[in-house]
Motif scaffolding. Structure first.
Motif: not given
Length: 144
Positions: A6-8, A74, A77-78, A81, A123
């Motif tokens: 999902r992160l990617s 990053l 977003i991690h 999610l 990240l």
């Protein structure tokens, strides 16, 4: 166990949203990712709740960025999610009284905690603008 991508995938979507001239529909994003629009809406809703994207209904509506890429890491977003666990392996807890199991779990926990702290630090140090710049450099290198 299948890796959690999902992160990617969401980083990919966000870079595309930045490049897009108009909002992207859940259907269009789903087609790009090879998934269902319901999955896209559910995942994007989490990003919207954190203020990274917005959604507009109706004709010409869809998903667009709500925050500049330079202001999103990053790690942001991690976290948006749900901060999924970075490791697919876990600890055995078959015999809580076994001293070998306790020793193994203690060392694995320590190693995973250190690795996760390093990963979070990395990240946090990369923004989506960094990824977009990398994309632009790669695009320029192929002559487009």
């Amino acid at each position: 166990m299948r890796p959690d991508s999902r992160l990617s995938r969401m980083l990919h979507v966000l870079i595309h949203l930045d490049e897009a001239e108009s909002p992207a529909t859940s259907d269009a994003i789903a087609a790009m990712l090879g998934t269902n629009p319901v999955v896209v809406r559910r995942t994007m809703a989490g990003l919207r709740n954190h203020g990274y994207v917005r959604s507009d209904k109706g004709h010409g509506g869809g998903w667009s960025l709500a925050t500049p890429l330079a202001d999103i890491s990053l790690l942001d977003i991690h976290k948006a999610l749900g901060a999924p666990a970075p490791f697919a392996f876990g600890l055995a807890n078959d015999d809580p009284d076994c001293l070998v199991e306790k020793a193994v779990n203690a060392h694995l926990t320590h190693a995973m905690d250190e690795a996760e702290a390093l990963l979070r630090e990395r990240l946090a140090s990369v923004t989506l603008a960094d990824i977009a710049a990398d994309f632009q450099m790669r695009l320029a290198a192929i002559g487009h």
